[in-house]
Design a protein around this motif. Sequence first.
Motif, PDB file in Angstrom:
ATOM      1  N   ASP A   5       0.710  -1.137   0.025  1.00  9.20           N
ATOM      2  CA  ASP A   5       0.055  -0.072   0.024  1.00  9.20           C
ATOM      3  C   ASP A   5       0.950   1.201   0.019  1.00  9.20           C
ATOM      4  O   ASP A   5       0.632   2.157  -0.830  1.00  9.20           O
ATOM      5  CB  ASP A   5      -0.992   0.040   1.239  1.00  9.20           C
ATOM      6  N   TRP A   6       1.880   1.177   0.835  1.00 10.07           N
ATOM      7  CA  TRP A   6       2.749   2.383   1.071  1.00 10.07           C
ATOM      8  C   TRP A   6       3.646   2.830  -0.402  1.00 10.07           C
ATOM      9  O   TRP A   6       3.838   3.866  -0.680  1.00 10.07           O
ATOM     10  CB  TRP A   6       3.928   2.236   2.345  1.00 10.07           C
ATOM     11  N   ILE A   8       2.937   1.604  -3.522  1.00  9.14           N
ATOM     12  CA  ILE A   8       1.780   2.128  -4.330  1.00  9.14           C
ATOM     13  C   ILE A   8       1.633   3.525  -4.408  1.00  9.14           C
ATOM     14  O   ILE A   8       1.346   4.491  -5.283  1.00  9.14           O
ATOM     15  CB  ILE A   8       0.521   1.388  -4.336  1.00  9.14           C
ATOM     16  N   ALA A   9       1.183   4.059  -2.936  1.00  5.91           N
ATOM     17  CA  ALA A   9       0.751   5.454  -2.633  1.00  5.91           C
ATOM     18  C   ALA A   9       1.824   6.377  -3.028  1.00  5.91           C
ATOM     19  O   ALA A   9       1.491   7.666  -3.554  1.00  5.91           O
ATOM     20  CB  ALA A   9       0.248   5.599  -1.009  1.00  5.91           C
ATOM     21  N   ARG A  10       3.085   5.868  -2.824  1.00  3.85           N
ATOM     22  CA  ARG A  10       4.414   6.807  -2.965  1.00  3.85           C
ATOM     23  C   ARG A  10       4.791   6.830  -4.370  1.00  3.85           C
ATOM     24  O   ARG A  10       5.142   7.636  -4.829  1.00  3.85           O
ATOM     25  CB  ARG A  10       5.568   6.309  -1.926  1.00  3.85           C
ATOM     26  N   ASN A  12       3.201   4.911  -7.048  1.00  2.14           N
ATOM     27  CA  ASN A  12       2.313   5.066  -8.033  1.00  2.14           C
ATOM     28  C   ASN A  12       2.463   3.725  -9.147  1.00  2.14           C
ATOM     29  O   ASN A  12       2.691   2.659  -8.540  1.00  2.14           O
ATOM     30  CB  ASN A  12       1.789   6.233  -8.829  1.00  2.14           C
TER      31      ASN A  12
END
Length: 61
Positions: A5-6, A8-10, A12
């Motif tokens: 999650d981290w 992907i959030a950071r 992309n």
Amino acid sequence: MADADWLIARFNDQAYYEARDRVKGRCVDGARSSRHWTNVKHEIAKRQGRVIGLAGADLWA
């Protein structure tokens, strides 16, 4: 998985490549093992619909 999650959030769409670099030890990230980052890489690939293990030419055959 929190690290997937981290990343992907950071990062992309570059998250898979960032996880791959961490597997290879190109990023220092505390006590996490390459096995952990391999699992993260596979989770990101699954979420982003990436096919891993095939060369680009194989996808066009």
